[in-house]
Structures are given as structure tokens and as C-alpha cells.
Design a protein around this motif. Sequence first.
Motif, PDB file in Angstrom:
ATOM      1  N   ARG A  38       0.793  -1.367   0.107  1.00  0.00           N
ATOM      2  CA  ARG A  38      -0.189  -0.108   0.005  1.00  0.00           C
ATOM      3  C   ARG A  38       0.951   1.273   0.033  1.00  0.00           C
ATOM      4  O   ARG A  38       0.433   2.322  -0.985  1.00  0.00           O
ATOM      5  N   ASP A  39       1.821   1.289   0.878  1.00  0.00           N
ATOM      6  CA  ASP A  39       2.574   2.524   0.990  1.00  0.00           C
ATOM      7  C   ASP A  39       3.406   2.742  -0.294  1.00  0.00           C
ATOM      8  O   ASP A  39       3.593   4.002  -0.769  1.00  0.00           O
ATOM      9  N   LEU A  40       3.944   1.842  -0.762  1.00  0.00           N
ATOM     10  CA  LEU A  40       4.831   1.932  -1.939  1.00  0.00           C
ATOM     11  C   LEU A  40       4.147   1.991  -3.328  1.00  0.00           C
ATOM     12  O   LEU A  40       4.888   2.064  -4.364  1.00  0.00           O
ATOM     13  N   ARG A  41       2.867   1.909  -3.107  1.00  0.00           N
ATOM     14  CA  ARG A  41       2.107   1.658  -4.346  1.00  0.00           C
ATOM     15  C   ARG A  41       2.432   0.648  -5.341  1.00  0.00           C
ATOM     16  O   ARG A  41       2.564   0.867  -6.554  1.00  0.00           O
ATOM     17  N   MET A  42       2.795  -0.612  -5.024  1.00  0.00           N
ATOM     18  CA  MET A  42       3.502  -1.446  -5.672  1.00  0.00           C
ATOM     19  C   MET A  42       2.798  -2.972  -5.577  1.00  0.00           C
ATOM     20  O   MET A  42       2.331  -3.324  -4.490  1.00  0.00           O
ATOM     21  N   VAL A  43       3.029  -3.648  -6.838  1.00  0.00           N
ATOM     22  CA  VAL A  43       2.389  -5.116  -6.556  1.00  0.00           C
ATOM     23  C   VAL A  43       3.978  -5.921  -6.981  1.00  0.00           C
ATOM     24  O   VAL A  43       4.665  -5.687  -8.219  1.00  0.00           O
ATOM     25  N   GLN A  44       3.887  -7.017  -6.522  1.00  0.00           N
ATOM     26  CA  GLN A  44       5.016  -8.130  -6.857  1.00  0.00           C
ATOM     27  C   GLN A  44       4.442  -9.488  -6.927  1.00  0.00           C
ATOM     28  O   GLN A  44       3.406  -9.820  -6.271  1.00  0.00           O
ATOM     29  N   VAL A  45       4.720 -10.203  -7.889  1.00  0.00           N
ATOM     30  CA  VAL A  45       4.124 -11.519  -8.222  1.00  0.00           C
ATOM     31  C   VAL A  45       5.424 -12.604  -8.055  1.00  0.00           C
ATOM     32  O   VAL A  45       6.264 -12.504  -8.706  1.00  0.00           O
ATOM     33  N   TYR A  46       4.878 -13.523  -7.337  1.00  0.00           N
ATOM     34  CA  TYR A  46       5.892 -14.753  -7.072  1.00  0.00           C
ATOM     35  C   TYR A  46       5.125 -16.127  -7.669  1.00  0.00           C
ATOM     36  O   TYR A  46       3.950 -16.047  -7.563  1.00  0.00           O
ATOM     37  N   LYS A  47       6.152 -16.926  -8.203  1.00  0.00           N
ATOM     38  CA  LYS A  47       5.601 -18.254  -8.342  1.00  0.00           C
ATOM     39  C   LYS A  47       6.049 -19.012  -7.326  1.00  0.00           C
ATOM     40  O   LYS A  47       7.053 -18.881  -6.606  1.00  0.00           O
ATOM     41  N   ILE A  48       5.169 -20.225  -7.070  1.00  0.00           N
ATOM     42  CA  ILE A  48       5.752 -21.324  -6.138  1.00  0.00           C
ATOM     43  C   ILE A  48       6.176 -22.424  -6.844  1.00  0.00           C
ATOM     44  O   ILE A  48       5.573 -23.208  -7.755  1.00  0.00           O
ATOM     45  N   ASP A  49       7.558 -22.601  -6.658  1.00  0.00           N
ATOM     46  CA  ASP A  49       8.192 -23.649  -7.415  1.00  0.00           C
ATOM     47  C   ASP A  49       8.809 -24.773  -6.699  1.00  0.00           C
ATOM     48  O   ASP A  49       9.226 -24.284  -5.343  1.00  0.00           O
ATOM     49  N   ALA A  50       9.047 -25.958  -6.776  1.00  0.00           N
ATOM     50  CA  ALA A  50       9.244 -27.056  -6.237  1.00  0.00           C
ATOM     51  C   ALA A  50      10.881 -27.153  -6.511  1.00  0.00           C
ATOM     52  O   ALA A  50      11.296 -27.153  -7.588  1.00  0.00           O
ATOM     53  N   TYR A  51      11.770 -27.739  -5.445  1.00  0.00           N
ATOM     54  CA  TYR A  51      12.943 -28.052  -5.578  1.00  0.00           C
ATOM     55  C   TYR A  51      13.303 -29.024  -4.499  1.00  0.00           C
ATOM     56  O   TYR A  51      13.206 -28.526  -3.205  1.00  0.00           O
ATOM     57  N   GLY A  52      13.736 -29.943  -4.756  1.00  0.00           N
ATOM     58  CA  GLY A  52      14.383 -31.099  -3.766  1.00  0.00           C
ATOM     59  C   GLY A  52      13.078 -31.254  -2.693  1.00  0.00           C
ATOM     60  O   GLY A  52      13.316 -31.348  -1.470  1.00  0.00           O
ATOM     61  N   HIS A  53      11.945 -31.483  -3.151  1.00  0.00           N
ATOM     62  CA  HIS A  53      10.569 -31.899  -2.334  1.00  0.00           C
ATOM     63  C   HIS A  53      10.256 -30.648  -1.474  1.00  0.00           C
ATOM     64  O   HIS A  53       9.713 -31.143  -0.386  1.00  0.00           O
ATOM     65  N   GLN A  54      10.757 -29.599  -1.642  1.00  0.00           N
ATOM     66  CA  GLN A  54      10.262 -28.287  -1.098  1.00  0.00           C
ATOM     67  C   GLN A  54       9.882 -27.366  -2.266  1.00  0.00           C
ATOM     68  O   GLN A  54       9.978 -27.274  -3.104  1.00  0.00           O
ATOM     69  N   HIS A  55       8.982 -26.366  -1.306  1.00  0.00           N
ATOM     70  CA  HIS A  55       8.644 -25.432  -2.206  1.00  0.00           C
ATOM     71  C   HIS A  55       8.995 -23.960  -2.051  1.00  0.00           C
ATOM     72  O   HIS A  55       9.237 -23.646  -0.670  1.00  0.00           O
ATOM     73  N   TYR A  56       9.427 -23.399  -2.849  1.00  0.00           N
ATOM     74  CA  TYR A  56      10.079 -21.805  -2.643  1.00  0.00           C
ATOM     75  C   TYR A  56       9.241 -20.809  -3.401  1.00  0.00           C
ATOM     76  O   TYR A  56       8.684 -21.164  -4.675  1.00  0.00           O
TER      77      TYR A  56
END
Length: 295
Positions: A38-56
Motif C-alpha cells: 500500500r505505502d509503495l503503491r507496488m505489486v509483486q508476483v511470485y511463483k511457487i516452485d518445487a526443488y528437492g521436495h520443498q516449495h519456494y
Amino acid sequence: DILFFLLEDTDPNAPVVVLAGVHPKVRGKVWKEVVVFRDLRMVQVYKIDAYGHQHYRILEYTTDARYCLADQQPSFQDRDEPWPDWGRYEAGGPDLNLDDKPPSVVMSRTIVKDTSGDGSCGAGSSKKDPLDDEDEWSDGEPSDDETEEEKKERTVWERSQKEGEQYLPSRLLNGLLPAAILQKYFIYQENETPWRVLRGYPMTPEGEEEKDPDHILEIKLVKVGKVPATCHRGWCALVRKRWKMAGKKPWFLLNLLYAKEGTPLHSLARTLVRLEDLSQILAWTEMDPREGATG
């Protein structure tokens, strides 16, 4: 259509809101995370990716590359029309590919380099932290019923999976840690469940790991009853630079991205981005946040 979900207990006055995106063809799990500042008037988009049976969570897109922890380059190609006001510094783009990802290869080592041996960056330190929320709530940590005798009888394969640390490619932390750190450190994640500790080992100018570093980084996940940015409980990361020299105080990384509007840190970030993107700015302090938590 992509479905977006908002936590029911989201504070309407929170400076940061997180939306979970679910693809209609991939039901039952989070596909994207959208972070609205809200304060920075900004949006960021992340993908959920799997690596070594964990998600990042990996950053894919931002409407303002200046306030992004990843090095993102706004488009410099010819344009048919001026950019919109909100997209003057936008960079990147969400990955819409739903194809299965290729298998990942994980590299582990059973020897952990602890520069001071104070216990906060070694065996057993992953379980609790003075900053942890005292209330009991589900934190996603796996149960571990293995006894001490069973741990002594681990096979070589079991040791490689449950002891030491595994290497994390920098892309897995893109947008979560400043690029200035990812470009100068090799990051390893502790294999001991619940995987709450990451360590950064300095690189040489040739891109090799330093054999006798004067410090290491410790990135530790902490359970927080109320995350200042989102105003609901969750996880925060404590980034500490621990020096090998006896008596030298550790440095703690200040969070310029999530600093609340009106605070000195927010004003500092607003000023510094005129000279350099936030991804290349590291602000350290010797003030230990744990001292307030324990005293």
C-alpha cells in the motif's frame, strides 16, 4: 480464470496484503502469490516452485523494480505508447507455463562450518528462537519421532538427508533476499527438520567459496504472532552477519522493503532508491532484536 484468495482475518489497515492465486487447471494448491504494498503503491508476483521436495517463492514480476530485492530490468524496447503511471518501472512477467518441471538435483554436505560455535548456527538451533511467538499454532513444521539412538544408527544416505546442509541455487531466493547478498554468498539450507536455518558463505572474486572466511551469514526463520507488514501471524527472517573475530558484535540486516510509511527506515529507502535499486542496498545494525525479546 485465475482465482485469487484473501485471508479472512486480513487487517484492512495492513500496509501489505498477500493474495493466493489458484489456476483452474491446478486446483488444490497455491500457484502464484501476489504481494500488494500500500505505502509503495507496488505489486509483486511470485511463483511457487518445487526443488528437492520443498516449495519456494520466486519473484517473477514487479510494478516497480526500484523497490525490488531482485535485480529486475525494466523494458528499454521501443514503445508504441507511453507507459502507464503505475508501470513506469515495471519489470519481469508471470510464467504461465503449466508443464511439469524437470526433476531437480540436490547437493548436500554433512559438514557445517560454524565460525564461532555459540550454538546459534549449529545443531539444535533450528528448533526455537527467543523471538518465536509463545502461542501454540500450526506452523507447518514436520514431526520427527526419531530417537537419539536411531539417529546414531543412520545410514550414509540418511545422514545426507538429515544432517549437514544442502546447497540452494540463488534463483530460489530471488526477491526474498537482496541480490547484493545472493551475488556474493553461497546459500545453504540446514537439512535438520524443520529447515529453519540458512547459512551464507562468502565467495571469492573467482566465484569460489572462501576457505577461511572472517564471517558467515545466518538466515533464520522466526515464528511471529503478528507480522508487522501483514498484521497477521506468520514467519519472518532474521538475517545476521556473524564475525569470526572474538568480541565483535554481529550485524543484523534491516528490512527496507517492508518498512512502514512514516518511519525512518521507510524515509531512508525512499531516499536511497534515487541512487540505487533496493536490491543492491544493505543496511546493517549492531542492535540485536533478540535482546528486547529476552529482556
